[in-house]
Design an enzyme around this catalytic site. Sequence first.
Site, PDB file in Angstrom:
ATOM      1  N   HIS A  86      39.274  47.251  34.236  1.00  0.00           N
ATOM      2  CA  HIS A  86      38.437  48.530  34.678  1.00  0.00           C
ATOM      3  C   HIS A  86      39.430  49.494  34.482  1.00  0.00           C
ATOM      4  O   HIS A  86      40.659  49.384  34.526  1.00  0.00           O
ATOM      5  CB  HIS A  86      37.777  48.202  36.190  1.00  0.00           C
ATOM      6  CG  HIS A  86      38.857  48.198  36.789  1.00  0.00           C
ATOM      7  ND1 HIS A  86      39.357  47.028  37.292  1.00  0.00           N
ATOM      8  CD2 HIS A  86      39.208  49.246  38.050  1.00  0.00           C
ATOM      9  CE1 HIS A  86      40.148  47.443  38.345  1.00  0.00           C
ATOM     10  NE2 HIS A  86      40.108  48.738  38.650  1.00  0.00           N
TER      11      HIS A  86
ATOM     12  N   ARG B 241      46.785  37.571  48.340  1.00  0.00           N
ATOM     13  CA  ARG B 241      47.314  39.094  48.392  1.00  0.00           C
ATOM     14  C   ARG B 241      46.419  40.092  48.705  1.00  0.00           C
ATOM     15  O   ARG B 241      45.210  40.141  48.702  1.00  0.00           O
ATOM     16  CB  ARG B 241      47.437  39.283  46.789  1.00  0.00           C
ATOM     17  CG  ARG B 241      48.004  40.859  46.293  1.00  0.00           C
ATOM     18  CD  ARG B 241      48.205  40.749  44.814  1.00  0.00           C
ATOM     19  NE  ARG B 241      48.902  41.958  44.375  1.00  0.00           N
ATOM     20  CZ  ARG B 241      48.002  42.997  43.832  1.00  0.00           C
ATOM     21  NH1 ARG B 241      46.761  42.858  43.892  1.00  0.00           N
ATOM     22  NH2 ARG B 241      48.670  43.976  43.308  1.00  0.00           N
TER      23      ARG B 241
END
Length: 344
Positions: free
Chosen positions: A225, A293
Amino acid sequence: MSNLSDAYRDYPVHLKHIIPLDFHTIDSVPESHEWPHSDCLEPVIDEISIPVIDLMDPNAEQLIGHASGNWGIFQVTNHGVPLSMLMDVECEARRLFSLPVEEKLKVLRSPEGATGYGSARISPFFSKFMWHEGFTIIGSSSLDHAKELWPHDYKRFCDVIDEYQKKMKELAHQILLLTLKSLDISEEDIASWAASTYESNGAALQLNSYPCCPNPSRAIGLAPHTDSLLLTILNQTHDSSALQIFRDGVGWIAVAPVPQALVVNVGDLLHILSNAKFPSVYHQVIVSENKHRISVAYFYGPRTDSEVAPLSKVEVPIYRSLSVKEFISIKAKHLDKALSFIRI
Ligand SMILES: O=C(O)CCC(=O)C(=O)O
Ligand SMILES: [Fe+2]
């Protein structure tokens, strides 16, 4: 004042695209989250690295202009954000995402809402779900949410988030000024864009969590994106090269974390203001089997009722003028193709 919450209200997202998987309990990748092998394992170039710019360098303006034009992304060091602040915000994000799912669902983003817990806003555009959960904050929205999550201990989260947002706003303002100065635009435009953006409530803070994934070769953290606003400042203190950018003619390149650096990328609105001189960088996030993460993205943007158009004094504009709100509505319908709808 117009902000992103108003802009999103008209584009409800179905609940199935908002509620993330309960990643705490899962030990295999369900079909709903299983991407074709090729989407997750494109070859990644490690030898090329994006520019790293010292903000104290006397040539910072020129270096940022060059990096914005050539890459649309760079890392900054000597940015004045203390390491303790980068770590505190990551720590609070980790505390939030490690809550049991029924707690997190108390602050679920509503279908027409902009803030709270939920999947990435781009989810409806893909047939498979992402290995990701997020938490979006606009202005002081974290206060109500934190009170729901930690009725007796909400202050810690809010204080860390508020301090971080303030610091990010200063830094984003500084970087926006440097990027605009490197363009061929009038002093008045530079001053008015920098000042009006600084005064607006157009920014958002996005906490991202990419839990450990039993089969990272078949899952995607965040699908490709571009970011919609002017610029994004990303804190990825964790030591993994999970963020990747797509470079024409080269392919996917890993953005290797540089200790204490922040990643800055150009968003669609800055791409429009620059008359396409600055690319709005296409990026994605991969996941790992043993590293959970966390990243924290600060999206810096103007008031949603402001008009955006190429500002160049000399070139023929390639995009028509439109309000930020209209651009967000086009992006909400067409995602990657949004820019092509406003080309002249
Ligand atoms: O987690 C990352 O590295 C990137 C996050 C991102 O692209 C986003 O929040 O838009
Ligand atoms: Fe992004």
